[in-house]
Scaffold this motif. Structure first.
Motif, PDB file in Angstrom:
ATOM      1  N   VAL A 292       0.863  -1.180   0.000  1.00 45.56           N
ATOM      2  CA  VAL A 292       0.000   0.000   0.000  1.00 45.56           C
ATOM      3  C   VAL A 292       0.899   1.229   0.000  1.00 45.56           C
ATOM      4  CG1 VAL A 292      -1.808   1.267   1.204  1.00 45.56           C
ATOM      5  CG2 VAL A 292      -1.791  -1.230   1.260  1.00 45.56           C
ATOM      6  N   GLU A 293       0.745   2.048  -1.005  1.00 44.15           N
ATOM      7  CA  GLU A 293       1.547   3.270  -1.127  1.00 44.15           C
ATOM      8  C   GLU A 293       1.383   4.117   0.134  1.00 44.15           C
ATOM      9  OE1 GLU A 293       2.006   5.597  -5.132  1.00 44.15           O
ATOM     10  OE2 GLU A 293       0.367   6.499  -4.004  1.00 44.15           O
ATOM     11  N   GLY A 294       2.489   4.687   0.600  1.00 37.62           N
ATOM     12  CA  GLY A 294       2.457   5.457   1.843  1.00 37.62           C
ATOM     13  C   GLY A 294       1.481   6.614   1.806  1.00 37.62           C
ATOM     14  N   SER A 295       1.418   7.332   0.686  1.00 40.90           N
ATOM     15  CA  SER A 295       0.499   8.472   0.589  1.00 40.90           C
ATOM     16  C   SER A 295      -0.948   8.002   0.639  1.00 40.90           C
ATOM     17  CB  SER A 295       0.748   9.244  -0.704  1.00 40.90           C
ATOM     18  OG  SER A 295       0.649   8.389  -1.833  1.00 40.90           O
ATOM     19  N   LEU A 296      -1.235   6.843   0.048  1.00 37.70           N
ATOM     20  CA  LEU A 296      -2.591   6.299   0.109  1.00 37.70           C
ATOM     21  C   LEU A 296      -2.945   5.908   1.536  1.00 37.70           C
ATOM     22  CD1 LEU A 296      -5.219   5.159  -1.051  1.00 37.70           C
ATOM     23  CD2 LEU A 296      -3.979   3.051  -1.590  1.00 37.70           C
TER      24      LEU A 296
END
Length: 539
Positions: A292-296
Protein backbone atom coordinates in the motif's frame (compact mmCIF):
# COMPACT_ATOMS: atom_id res chain seq x y z
CA UNK A 1 13.15 5.32 -50.26
CA UNK A 2 11.17 4.92 -46.93
CA UNK A 3 10.42 1.44 -45.67
CA UNK A 4 6.93 0.08 -46.08
CA UNK A 5 4.89 -0.26 -42.91
CA UNK A 6 4.48 -3.70 -41.44
CA UNK A 7 0.98 -4.96 -42.27
CA UNK A 8 -1.48 -5.03 -39.40
CA UNK A 9 -2.23 -8.37 -37.79
CA UNK A 10 -5.41 -10.03 -39.00
CA UNK A 11 -8.43 -9.64 -36.76
CA UNK A 12 -11.49 -7.55 -35.97
CA UNK A 13 -10.46 -6.01 -32.68
CA UNK A 14 -11.28 -2.34 -32.01
CA UNK A 15 -7.58 -1.53 -31.55
CA UNK A 16 -6.77 -2.84 -35.06
CA UNK A 17 -9.57 -0.74 -36.56
CA UNK A 18 -8.20 2.30 -34.75
CA UNK A 19 -4.68 1.71 -36.13
CA UNK A 20 -6.02 1.06 -39.65
CA UNK A 21 -7.94 4.35 -39.61
CA UNK A 22 -4.81 6.21 -38.45
CA UNK A 23 -2.92 4.73 -41.42
CA UNK A 24 -5.78 5.69 -43.77
CA UNK A 25 -5.62 9.24 -42.45
CA UNK A 26 -1.89 9.35 -43.20
CA UNK A 27 -2.51 7.97 -46.70
CA UNK A 28 -5.05 10.74 -47.39
CA UNK A 29 -2.41 13.24 -46.29
CA UNK A 30 -0.07 11.91 -49.02
CA UNK A 31 1.67 9.21 -46.95
CA UNK A 32 4.46 11.43 -45.65
CA UNK A 33 7.43 9.56 -44.13
CA UNK A 34 7.32 9.31 -40.35
CA UNK A 35 10.41 11.51 -40.05
CA UNK A 36 8.62 14.26 -41.94
CA UNK A 37 5.46 13.66 -39.95
CA UNK A 38 7.44 13.90 -36.73
CA UNK A 39 8.58 17.42 -37.63
CA UNK A 40 4.97 18.53 -38.04
CA UNK A 41 3.77 16.70 -34.93
CA UNK A 42 6.69 17.71 -32.66
CA UNK A 43 6.84 14.05 -31.68
CA UNK A 44 9.34 11.24 -32.34
CA UNK A 45 8.97 9.21 -35.52
CA UNK A 46 9.15 5.96 -33.55
CA UNK A 47 6.19 6.88 -31.31
CA UNK A 48 4.10 7.87 -34.35
CA UNK A 49 4.92 4.57 -36.06
CA UNK A 50 4.02 2.59 -32.95
CA UNK A 51 0.74 4.54 -32.66
CA UNK A 52 -0.40 3.05 -35.98
CA UNK A 53 1.05 -0.40 -35.22
CA UNK A 54 -2.13 -1.85 -33.71
CA UNK A 55 -0.31 -3.61 -30.86
CA UNK A 56 -1.27 -1.23 -28.05
CA UNK A 57 -3.26 1.97 -27.59
CA UNK A 58 -1.06 5.05 -28.01
CA UNK A 59 -1.32 7.89 -25.52
CA UNK A 60 -3.87 10.58 -26.18
CA UNK A 61 -1.12 13.16 -26.75
CA UNK A 62 0.60 11.05 -29.42
CA UNK A 63 -2.71 10.22 -31.09
CA UNK A 64 -3.74 13.87 -31.34
CA UNK A 65 -0.29 14.89 -32.58
CA UNK A 66 -0.53 12.22 -35.33
CA UNK A 67 -4.04 13.38 -36.32
CA UNK A 68 -3.14 17.07 -36.36
CA UNK A 69 -0.03 16.45 -38.45
CA UNK A 70 -2.18 14.59 -41.00
CA UNK A 71 -4.88 17.29 -41.09
CA UNK A 72 -7.51 15.18 -39.34
CA UNK A 73 -10.46 16.17 -37.12
CA UNK A 74 -8.83 16.50 -33.70
CA UNK A 75 -12.04 16.71 -31.55
CA UNK A 76 -13.51 13.67 -33.32
CA UNK A 77 -10.36 11.61 -32.77
CA UNK A 78 -10.17 12.75 -29.14
CA UNK A 79 -13.65 11.39 -28.52
CA UNK A 80 -12.85 8.19 -30.41
CA UNK A 81 -9.67 7.65 -28.36
CA UNK A 82 -11.57 8.18 -25.09
CA UNK A 83 -14.25 5.66 -26.06
CA UNK A 84 -11.64 3.09 -27.12
CA UNK A 85 -9.60 3.66 -23.96
CA UNK A 86 -12.72 3.09 -21.83
CA UNK A 87 -13.58 -0.07 -23.77
CA UNK A 88 -10.07 -1.49 -23.46
CA UNK A 89 -9.93 -0.59 -19.75
CA UNK A 90 -13.24 -2.39 -19.16
CA UNK A 91 -11.96 -5.49 -21.00
CA UNK A 92 -8.73 -5.41 -19.01
CA UNK A 93 -10.62 -4.99 -15.75
CA UNK A 94 -12.91 -7.91 -16.63
CA UNK A 95 -9.90 -10.14 -17.38
CA UNK A 96 -8.19 -9.11 -14.17
CA UNK A 97 -11.40 -9.58 -12.22
CA UNK A 98 -11.72 -13.11 -13.52
CA UNK A 99 -8.10 -13.82 -12.61
CA UNK A 100 -8.55 -12.22 -9.18
CA UNK A 101 -11.76 -14.04 -8.31
CA UNK A 102 -11.39 -15.49 -4.82
CA UNK A 103 -8.09 -13.66 -4.18
CA UNK A 104 -9.53 -10.32 -3.00
CA UNK A 105 -7.83 -9.09 0.18
CA UNK A 106 -10.89 -7.00 1.18
CA UNK A 107 -14.58 -8.04 1.33
CA UNK A 108 -16.01 -4.76 0.09
CA UNK A 109 -18.92 -3.03 1.89
CA UNK A 110 -20.32 -6.28 3.35
CA UNK A 111 -19.44 -7.39 6.87
CA UNK A 112 -16.59 -9.88 7.36
CA UNK A 113 -17.77 -13.47 7.69
CA UNK A 114 -16.19 -16.38 9.53
CA UNK A 115 -14.50 -17.44 6.28
CA UNK A 116 -12.82 -14.01 6.10
CA UNK A 117 -10.82 -14.50 9.30
CA UNK A 118 -7.52 -14.70 7.39
CA UNK A 119 -7.98 -11.12 6.14
CA UNK A 120 -9.50 -9.63 9.30
CA UNK A 121 -6.96 -7.40 11.07
CA UNK A 122 -6.83 -4.46 13.43
CA UNK A 123 -9.31 -5.64 16.06
CA UNK A 124 -7.14 -8.26 17.77
CA UNK A 125 -7.36 -6.59 21.21
CA UNK A 126 -11.16 -6.40 21.02
CA UNK A 127 -11.37 -10.06 19.98
CA UNK A 128 -9.31 -11.02 23.04
CA UNK A 129 -11.60 -9.03 25.35
CA UNK A 130 -14.72 -10.49 23.76
CA UNK A 131 -13.43 -14.06 23.98
CA UNK A 132 -12.59 -13.55 27.66
CA UNK A 133 -16.10 -12.19 28.36
CA UNK A 134 -17.76 -15.13 26.59
CA UNK A 135 -15.65 -17.56 28.60
CA UNK A 136 -16.71 -15.90 31.86
CA UNK A 137 -20.36 -14.96 31.29
CA UNK A 138 -23.50 -16.68 30.05
CA UNK A 139 -24.75 -13.56 28.23
CA UNK A 140 -22.57 -10.92 26.54
CA UNK A 141 -23.84 -7.76 24.83
CA UNK A 142 -21.77 -6.32 21.97
CA UNK A 143 -22.99 -2.78 21.33
CA UNK A 144 -22.03 0.36 19.47
CA UNK A 145 -23.17 2.63 16.66
CA UNK A 146 -24.12 1.32 13.22
CA UNK A 147 -21.15 0.84 10.90
CA UNK A 148 -18.66 0.39 13.77
CA UNK A 149 -17.82 -3.22 12.77
CA UNK A 150 -19.73 -5.17 15.43
CA UNK A 151 -20.83 -8.01 13.15
CA UNK A 152 -17.37 -8.35 11.62
CA UNK A 153 -15.78 -8.50 15.08
CA UNK A 154 -18.09 -11.30 16.21
CA UNK A 155 -18.08 -13.34 13.00
CA UNK A 156 -14.51 -13.06 11.67
CA UNK A 157 -13.03 -12.57 15.15
CA UNK A 158 -14.87 -14.46 17.88
CA UNK A 159 -16.58 -17.26 15.91
CA UNK A 160 -13.52 -17.99 13.78
CA UNK A 161 -11.54 -18.32 16.98
CA UNK A 162 -14.14 -20.59 18.61
CA UNK A 163 -14.20 -22.87 15.58
CA UNK A 164 -10.41 -23.20 15.31
CA UNK A 165 -7.84 -24.98 17.42
CA UNK A 166 -7.60 -28.54 18.71
CA UNK A 167 -10.95 -28.38 20.56
CA UNK A 168 -13.37 -26.38 18.37
CA UNK A 169 -16.54 -25.02 19.95
CA UNK A 170 -20.07 -25.24 18.55
CA UNK A 171 -21.78 -22.03 17.51
CA UNK A 172 -24.75 -20.79 15.49
CA UNK A 173 -25.90 -17.37 14.24
CA UNK A 174 -29.37 -15.95 13.75
CA UNK A 175 -30.85 -12.55 12.89
CA UNK A 176 -34.35 -11.92 14.33
CA UNK A 177 -36.15 -10.63 11.21
CA UNK A 178 -39.94 -10.22 11.22
CA UNK A 179 -40.68 -13.48 13.10
CA UNK A 180 -37.82 -13.95 15.61
CA UNK A 181 -39.24 -16.98 17.42
CA UNK A 182 -39.51 -18.82 14.09
CA UNK A 183 -35.80 -18.10 13.51
CA UNK A 184 -34.78 -19.12 17.03
CA UNK A 185 -36.07 -22.71 16.91
CA UNK A 186 -34.04 -23.84 13.85
CA UNK A 187 -30.97 -21.97 15.12
CA UNK A 188 -31.08 -23.80 18.46
CA UNK A 189 -31.61 -27.11 16.62
CA UNK A 190 -28.51 -26.48 14.45
CA UNK A 191 -26.56 -25.53 17.54
CA UNK A 192 -27.61 -28.70 19.35
CA UNK A 193 -26.60 -30.96 16.45
CA UNK A 194 -23.23 -29.25 16.11
CA UNK A 195 -22.62 -29.45 19.87
CA UNK A 196 -23.40 -33.18 19.84
CA UNK A 197 -20.95 -33.74 16.95
CA UNK A 198 -18.16 -31.90 18.78
CA UNK A 199 -18.99 -33.06 22.28
CA UNK A 200 -19.38 -29.41 23.31
CA UNK A 201 -21.54 -28.98 26.41
CA UNK A 202 -21.35 -25.17 26.33
CA UNK A 203 -22.17 -23.96 22.77
CA UNK A 204 -22.53 -20.30 21.74
CA UNK A 205 -25.55 -18.71 20.06
CA UNK A 206 -25.01 -15.32 18.39
CA UNK A 207 -28.02 -13.06 17.82
CA UNK A 208 -26.68 -10.65 15.22
CA UNK A 209 -28.42 -7.38 14.33
CA UNK A 210 -30.59 -7.87 17.39
CA UNK A 211 -32.04 -4.38 16.85
CA UNK A 212 -34.30 -6.04 14.25
CA UNK A 213 -36.38 -7.19 17.20
CA UNK A 214 -37.75 -3.61 17.37
CA UNK A 215 -37.06 -2.27 13.87
CA UNK A 216 -38.64 -5.20 11.97
CA UNK A 217 -40.79 -7.16 14.40
CA UNK A 218 -43.98 -5.15 15.13
CA UNK A 219 -45.65 -7.76 17.34
CA UNK A 220 -45.06 -7.02 21.04
CA UNK A 221 -46.18 -10.51 22.07
CA UNK A 222 -43.76 -12.07 19.56
CA UNK A 223 -40.91 -9.98 20.97
CA UNK A 224 -41.77 -11.05 24.52
CA UNK A 225 -41.80 -14.75 23.54
CA UNK A 226 -38.41 -14.37 21.89
CA UNK A 227 -36.88 -12.63 24.90
CA UNK A 228 -38.32 -15.24 27.27
CA UNK A 229 -36.86 -18.03 25.09
CA UNK A 230 -33.43 -16.34 25.13
CA UNK A 231 -33.55 -16.01 28.91
CA UNK A 232 -34.40 -19.72 29.18
CA UNK A 233 -31.52 -20.62 26.85
CA UNK A 234 -29.07 -18.58 28.94
CA UNK A 235 -29.97 -20.52 32.07
CA UNK A 236 -29.67 -23.82 30.14
CA UNK A 237 -26.72 -25.23 28.23
CA UNK A 238 -26.08 -22.25 25.96
CA UNK A 239 -24.09 -19.03 26.04
CA UNK A 240 -25.54 -16.08 24.12
CA UNK A 241 -23.89 -13.11 22.42
CA UNK A 242 -26.24 -10.24 21.54
CA UNK A 243 -24.95 -7.94 18.79
CA UNK A 244 -26.97 -4.75 18.47
CA UNK A 245 -26.90 -1.01 17.99
CA UNK A 246 -26.46 1.06 21.11
CA UNK A 247 -29.78 2.87 20.58
CA UNK A 248 -31.72 -0.41 20.93
CA UNK A 249 -30.08 -1.87 24.05
CA UNK A 250 -32.97 -0.65 26.20
CA UNK A 251 -35.21 -3.52 25.09
CA UNK A 252 -32.96 -6.22 26.54
CA UNK A 253 -32.21 -4.15 29.61
CA UNK A 254 -35.94 -4.10 30.45
CA UNK A 255 -36.26 -7.91 30.48
CA UNK A 256 -35.55 -9.07 34.06
CA UNK A 257 -33.86 -12.37 33.16
CA UNK A 258 -31.66 -10.96 30.39
CA UNK A 259 -30.82 -7.79 32.32
CA UNK A 260 -29.58 -9.82 35.29
CA UNK A 261 -27.58 -12.24 33.13
CA UNK A 262 -25.93 -9.48 31.07
CA UNK A 263 -25.12 -7.05 33.87
CA UNK A 264 -21.45 -6.04 33.60
CA UNK A 265 -20.90 -8.16 30.47
CA UNK A 266 -20.94 -5.50 27.77
CA UNK A 267 -18.37 -4.75 25.08
CA UNK A 268 -18.61 -1.42 23.26
CA UNK A 269 -17.27 -1.27 19.70
CA UNK A 270 -16.21 2.24 18.74
CA UNK A 271 -14.66 3.54 15.54
CA UNK A 272 -11.12 2.11 15.14
CA UNK A 273 -8.00 3.92 16.26
CA UNK A 274 -5.36 4.94 13.66
CA UNK A 275 -3.12 1.95 14.46
CA UNK A 276 -6.07 -0.42 14.08
CA UNK A 277 -6.84 1.16 10.71
CA UNK A 278 -3.21 0.80 9.66
CA UNK A 279 -3.35 -2.95 10.29
CA UNK A 280 -6.81 -3.34 8.73
CA UNK A 281 -5.54 -1.68 5.52
CA UNK A 282 -1.99 -2.95 5.26
CA UNK A 283 -2.04 -6.55 6.53
CA UNK A 284 -4.59 -7.99 4.03
CA UNK A 285 -2.62 -6.40 1.18
CA UNK A 286 0.64 -7.93 2.42
CA UNK A 287 -0.99 -11.36 2.71
CA UNK A 288 -2.10 -11.00 -0.92
CA UNK A 289 1.46 -10.12 -2.02
CA UNK A 290 0.70 -6.41 -2.44
CA UNK A 291 1.90 -3.16 -0.92
CA UNK A 292 0.00 0.00 0.00
CA UNK A 293 1.55 3.27 -1.13
CA UNK A 294 2.46 5.46 1.84
CA UNK A 295 0.50 8.47 0.59
CA UNK A 296 -2.59 6.30 0.11
CA UNK A 297 -2.25 4.83 3.60
CA UNK A 298 -2.03 8.32 5.11
CA UNK A 299 -5.12 9.54 3.25
CA UNK A 300 -7.18 6.48 4.17
CA UNK A 301 -6.29 6.62 7.87
CA UNK A 302 -6.82 10.36 8.26
CA UNK A 303 -10.15 10.26 6.42
CA UNK A 304 -11.58 7.10 8.02
CA UNK A 305 -10.57 8.13 11.54
CA UNK A 306 -12.74 11.27 11.31
CA UNK A 307 -15.89 9.64 9.93
CA UNK A 308 -18.49 7.94 12.16
CA UNK A 309 -19.37 5.07 9.78
CA UNK A 310 -16.32 4.76 7.57
CA UNK A 311 -15.45 1.05 7.88
CA UNK A 312 -17.83 -0.34 5.19
CA UNK A 313 -16.85 2.50 2.84
CA UNK A 314 -13.16 1.96 3.57
CA UNK A 315 -13.39 -1.72 2.69
CA UNK A 316 -15.37 -0.98 -0.48
CA UNK A 317 -12.86 1.67 -1.61
CA UNK A 318 -9.91 -0.64 -0.85
CA UNK A 319 -11.42 -3.46 -2.91
CA UNK A 320 -11.89 -1.17 -5.92
CA UNK A 321 -8.39 0.28 -5.45
CA UNK A 322 -6.92 -3.23 -5.36
CA UNK A 323 -8.69 -4.00 -8.65
CA UNK A 324 -7.01 -0.92 -10.13
CA UNK A 325 -3.61 -1.68 -8.62
CA UNK A 326 -0.42 -0.81 -10.44
CA UNK A 327 1.49 -4.08 -10.56
CA UNK A 328 1.28 -5.20 -6.95
CA UNK A 329 0.94 -1.73 -5.48
CA UNK A 330 -2.26 -0.09 -4.23
CA UNK A 331 -1.74 3.57 -5.14
CA UNK A 332 -3.30 6.91 -4.32
CA UNK A 333 -3.91 7.42 -8.06
CA UNK A 334 -5.86 4.15 -8.18
CA UNK A 335 -7.90 5.16 -5.14
CA UNK A 336 -8.70 8.54 -6.70
CA UNK A 337 -9.69 6.83 -9.96
CA UNK A 338 -12.43 4.96 -8.05
CA UNK A 339 -13.86 8.28 -6.83
CA UNK A 340 -12.62 7.65 -3.28
CA UNK A 341 -15.00 7.56 -0.33
CA UNK A 342 -17.09 10.35 -1.82
CA UNK A 343 -17.55 8.61 -5.15
CA UNK A 344 -18.69 5.39 -3.46
CA UNK A 345 -21.07 7.35 -1.23
CA UNK A 346 -22.57 9.32 -4.11
CA UNK A 347 -23.21 6.16 -6.14
CA UNK A 348 -24.74 4.44 -3.14
CA UNK A 349 -26.94 7.42 -2.21
CA UNK A 350 -28.22 7.94 -5.75
CA UNK A 351 -28.97 4.24 -6.18
CA UNK A 352 -30.92 4.13 -2.91
CA UNK A 353 -32.79 7.37 -3.65
CA UNK A 354 -33.79 6.09 -7.08
CA UNK A 355 -35.38 3.03 -5.50
CA UNK A 356 -37.55 4.95 -3.03
CA UNK A 357 -41.29 5.56 -3.52
CA UNK A 358 -42.30 9.19 -4.09
CA UNK A 359 -43.39 9.85 -0.49
CA UNK A 360 -40.09 8.52 0.88
CA UNK A 361 -38.13 10.62 -1.61
CA UNK A 362 -39.55 13.80 -0.10
CA UNK A 363 -38.82 12.47 3.39
CA UNK A 364 -35.27 11.60 2.31
CA UNK A 365 -34.74 15.10 0.91
CA UNK A 366 -35.84 16.71 4.19
CA UNK A 367 -33.80 14.22 6.22
CA UNK A 368 -30.55 14.69 4.29
CA UNK A 369 -30.92 18.47 4.37
CA UNK A 370 -31.49 18.35 8.12
CA UNK A 371 -28.45 16.11 8.70
CA UNK A 372 -26.32 18.35 6.48
CA UNK A 373 -27.00 21.26 8.85
CA UNK A 374 -25.82 19.28 11.87
CA UNK A 375 -26.47 19.59 15.57
CA UNK A 376 -25.30 23.14 15.87
CA UNK A 377 -27.19 24.34 12.81
CA UNK A 378 -23.89 24.65 10.91
CA UNK A 379 -23.83 24.93 7.16
CA UNK A 380 -23.21 21.85 5.10
CA UNK A 381 -19.80 23.11 4.11
CA UNK A 382 -18.81 23.06 7.78
CA UNK A 383 -19.81 19.39 8.14
CA UNK A 384 -23.03 18.47 9.93
CA UNK A 385 -22.84 16.67 13.25
CA UNK A 386 -25.13 14.40 15.28
CA UNK A 387 -28.81 15.32 15.47
CA UNK A 388 -31.23 14.14 18.15
CA UNK A 389 -33.23 11.15 16.96
CA UNK A 390 -36.37 12.65 18.49
CA UNK A 391 -36.39 15.19 15.65
CA UNK A 392 -37.18 12.40 13.15
CA UNK A 393 -40.39 11.06 14.67
CA UNK A 394 -42.81 11.99 11.86
CA UNK A 395 -44.73 9.11 10.21
CA UNK A 396 -42.56 7.05 7.86
CA UNK A 397 -39.29 8.72 8.88
CA UNK A 398 -38.09 6.15 11.50
CA UNK A 399 -38.51 3.36 8.92
CA UNK A 400 -36.59 5.40 6.35
CA UNK A 401 -33.79 5.96 8.88
CA UNK A 402 -33.45 2.20 9.36
CA UNK A 403 -33.16 1.73 5.61
CA UNK A 404 -30.49 4.42 5.34
CA UNK A 405 -28.59 2.87 8.25
CA UNK A 406 -28.60 -0.56 6.57
CA UNK A 407 -27.25 1.11 3.42
CA UNK A 408 -24.45 2.69 5.55
CA UNK A 409 -25.51 6.24 4.62
CA UNK A 410 -26.33 7.30 8.19
CA UNK A 411 -25.10 6.22 11.61
CA UNK A 412 -27.60 5.55 14.40
CA UNK A 413 -26.24 5.76 17.93
CA UNK A 414 -27.69 6.38 21.39
CA UNK A 415 -30.44 8.91 20.66
CA UNK A 416 -28.60 10.53 17.71
CA UNK A 417 -28.39 10.35 13.93
CA UNK A 418 -25.61 11.62 11.69
CA UNK A 419 -24.29 11.18 8.18
CA UNK A 420 -21.98 8.18 7.80
CA UNK A 421 -19.53 10.41 5.92
CA UNK A 422 -19.45 14.17 6.36
CA UNK A 423 -18.34 14.61 2.75
CA UNK A 424 -21.71 13.44 1.39
CA UNK A 425 -23.17 16.96 0.92
CA UNK A 426 -20.25 17.89 -1.33
CA UNK A 427 -19.98 14.50 -3.05
CA UNK A 428 -23.61 13.77 -3.95
CA UNK A 429 -24.74 16.06 -6.80
CA UNK A 430 -28.42 15.72 -5.92
CA UNK A 431 -27.91 16.79 -2.30
CA UNK A 432 -25.55 19.54 -3.43
CA UNK A 433 -28.31 20.82 -5.72
CA UNK A 434 -30.89 20.73 -2.92
CA UNK A 435 -28.58 22.76 -0.72
CA UNK A 436 -27.85 25.27 -3.49
CA UNK A 437 -31.52 25.67 -4.45
CA UNK A 438 -32.63 26.29 -0.91
CA UNK A 439 -29.69 28.20 0.55
CA UNK A 440 -31.89 30.98 1.97
CA UNK A 441 -34.49 28.47 3.14
CA UNK A 442 -31.70 26.38 4.68
CA UNK A 443 -30.55 29.40 6.71
CA UNK A 444 -34.14 30.05 7.81
CA UNK A 445 -34.52 26.37 8.62
CA UNK A 446 -31.40 26.40 10.79
CA UNK A 447 -32.68 29.46 12.68
CA UNK A 448 -36.05 27.77 13.16
CA UNK A 449 -34.35 24.62 14.49
CA UNK A 450 -32.21 26.60 16.93
CA UNK A 451 -35.24 28.56 18.18
CA UNK A 452 -37.28 25.36 18.58
CA UNK A 453 -34.48 23.71 20.56
CA UNK A 454 -34.13 26.70 22.90
CA UNK A 455 -37.90 26.64 23.46
CA UNK A 456 -37.86 22.90 24.20
CA UNK A 457 -34.81 23.16 26.50
CA UNK A 458 -36.55 25.95 28.46
CA UNK A 459 -39.55 23.74 29.18
CA UNK A 460 -41.61 25.08 26.26
CA UNK A 461 -41.38 28.64 27.55
CA UNK A 462 -44.06 30.68 25.67
CA UNK A 463 -41.83 33.76 25.80
CA UNK A 464 -39.47 32.06 23.30
CA UNK A 465 -42.12 31.42 20.60
CA UNK A 466 -42.14 33.13 17.22
CA UNK A 467 -44.61 36.03 16.98
CA UNK A 468 -45.98 38.45 14.46
CA UNK A 469 -44.35 38.67 11.04
CA UNK A 470 -41.67 36.15 11.98
CA UNK A 471 -44.28 33.49 12.74
CA UNK A 472 -46.32 34.38 9.65
CA UNK A 473 -43.28 34.10 7.35
CA UNK A 474 -42.12 30.79 8.84
CA UNK A 475 -45.60 29.31 8.45
CA UNK A 476 -45.80 30.59 4.86
CA UNK A 477 -42.48 28.88 4.04
CA UNK A 478 -43.72 25.60 5.52
CA UNK A 479 -46.97 25.74 3.54
CA UNK A 480 -45.02 26.56 0.36
CA UNK A 481 -42.70 23.59 1.10
CA UNK A 482 -39.71 25.91 1.22
CA UNK A 483 -39.06 24.56 4.72
CA UNK A 484 -39.40 20.94 5.79
CA UNK A 485 -39.54 21.09 9.60
CA UNK A 486 -39.08 18.09 11.85
CA UNK A 487 -41.36 17.15 14.70
CA UNK A 488 -39.72 19.58 17.17
CA UNK A 489 -39.93 22.52 14.77
CA UNK A 490 -43.51 21.63 13.87
CA UNK A 491 -44.50 21.55 17.56
CA UNK A 492 -42.76 24.89 18.04
CA UNK A 493 -44.68 26.52 15.17
CA UNK A 494 -47.98 24.96 16.27
CA UNK A 495 -47.46 26.36 19.77
CA UNK A 496 -46.71 29.77 18.25
CA UNK A 497 -49.92 29.66 16.18
CA UNK A 498 -51.98 28.61 19.21
CA UNK A 499 -50.42 31.42 21.23
CA UNK A 500 -51.22 33.90 18.44
CA UNK A 501 -54.86 32.73 18.31
CA UNK A 502 -55.11 32.98 22.10
CA UNK A 503 -53.63 36.50 22.00
CA UNK A 504 -56.20 37.55 19.38
CA UNK A 505 -59.04 36.09 21.46
CA UNK A 506 -57.79 37.99 24.52
CA UNK A 507 -57.55 41.15 22.46
CA UNK A 508 -61.13 40.72 21.23
CA UNK A 509 -62.37 40.11 24.78
CA UNK A 510 -60.49 43.18 26.00
CA UNK A 511 -61.94 45.28 23.17
CA UNK A 512 -65.42 44.02 23.97
CA UNK A 513 -64.91 44.77 27.65
CA UNK A 514 -63.73 48.30 26.87
CA UNK A 515 -66.70 48.86 24.55
CA UNK A 516 -69.07 47.57 27.22
CA UNK A 517 -67.56 49.84 29.84
CA UNK A 518 -67.74 52.79 27.48
CA UNK A 519 -71.40 52.08 26.75
CA UNK A 520 -72.18 51.73 30.45
CA UNK A 521 -70.34 54.93 31.21
CA UNK A 522 -72.28 56.74 28.52
CA UNK A 523 -75.56 55.50 29.94
CA UNK A 524 -74.60 56.64 33.42
CA UNK A 525 -73.65 60.06 32.14
CA UNK A 526 -76.93 60.29 30.33
CA UNK A 527 -78.83 59.34 33.46
CA UNK A 528 -76.81 61.78 35.55
CA UNK A 529 -77.42 64.55 33.04
CA UNK A 530 -81.18 63.94 32.96
CA UNK A 531 -81.39 64.08 36.73
CA UNK A 532 -79.59 67.43 36.77
CA UNK A 533 -81.99 68.83 34.18
CA UNK A 534 -85.03 67.72 36.18
CA UNK A 535 -83.66 69.34 39.33
CA UNK A 536 -83.09 72.54 37.47
CA UNK A 537 -86.65 72.46 36.04
CA UNK A 538 -88.17 71.99 39.47
CA UNK A 539 -86.13 74.89 40.79
Amino acid sequence: MPRRETPLAPGDEPLLHFAADLRALRDRAGTPPYRQLALRAHCSAASLSVAAGGRRLPSLAVTLAYVQACGGDVPQWRQRWQLLAAELAAESAARRRAQDLGREPYPGPAAFEVADAARFFGREALVERLAALVAERRLVVVGGPSGAGKSSLVRAGLLARLGAGPTPRAWAVLTPGDRPTEELGPALARLGRRAAELGDHDPVLVVDQAEELTTRCRDAAERRRFLDALAAAVTGDCRIVLVLRADQEWLFATHPGLAAAGRGARLTVERPAPEELRRAIGEPALRAGCTVEGSLLAVLISTAARQPGALPLLSAALLETWRRRSGNALTLAGFQATGGFEGALARLAEELYGGLPEADRERARALFLRLSWGEGGAAAEAEGGPVARAEFADPGVPELLERLARARLVVLDRGTVELAHHGLPAAWPRLRGWLADGRRSAADGRRLTEAARRWLAAGRDPELLYRGERLTEAWRQVRAEELTPGSVERSFLAAGIRAAHAARRRARRQSLAVATLAAAGGALLTLAGGHTVRRAWRS
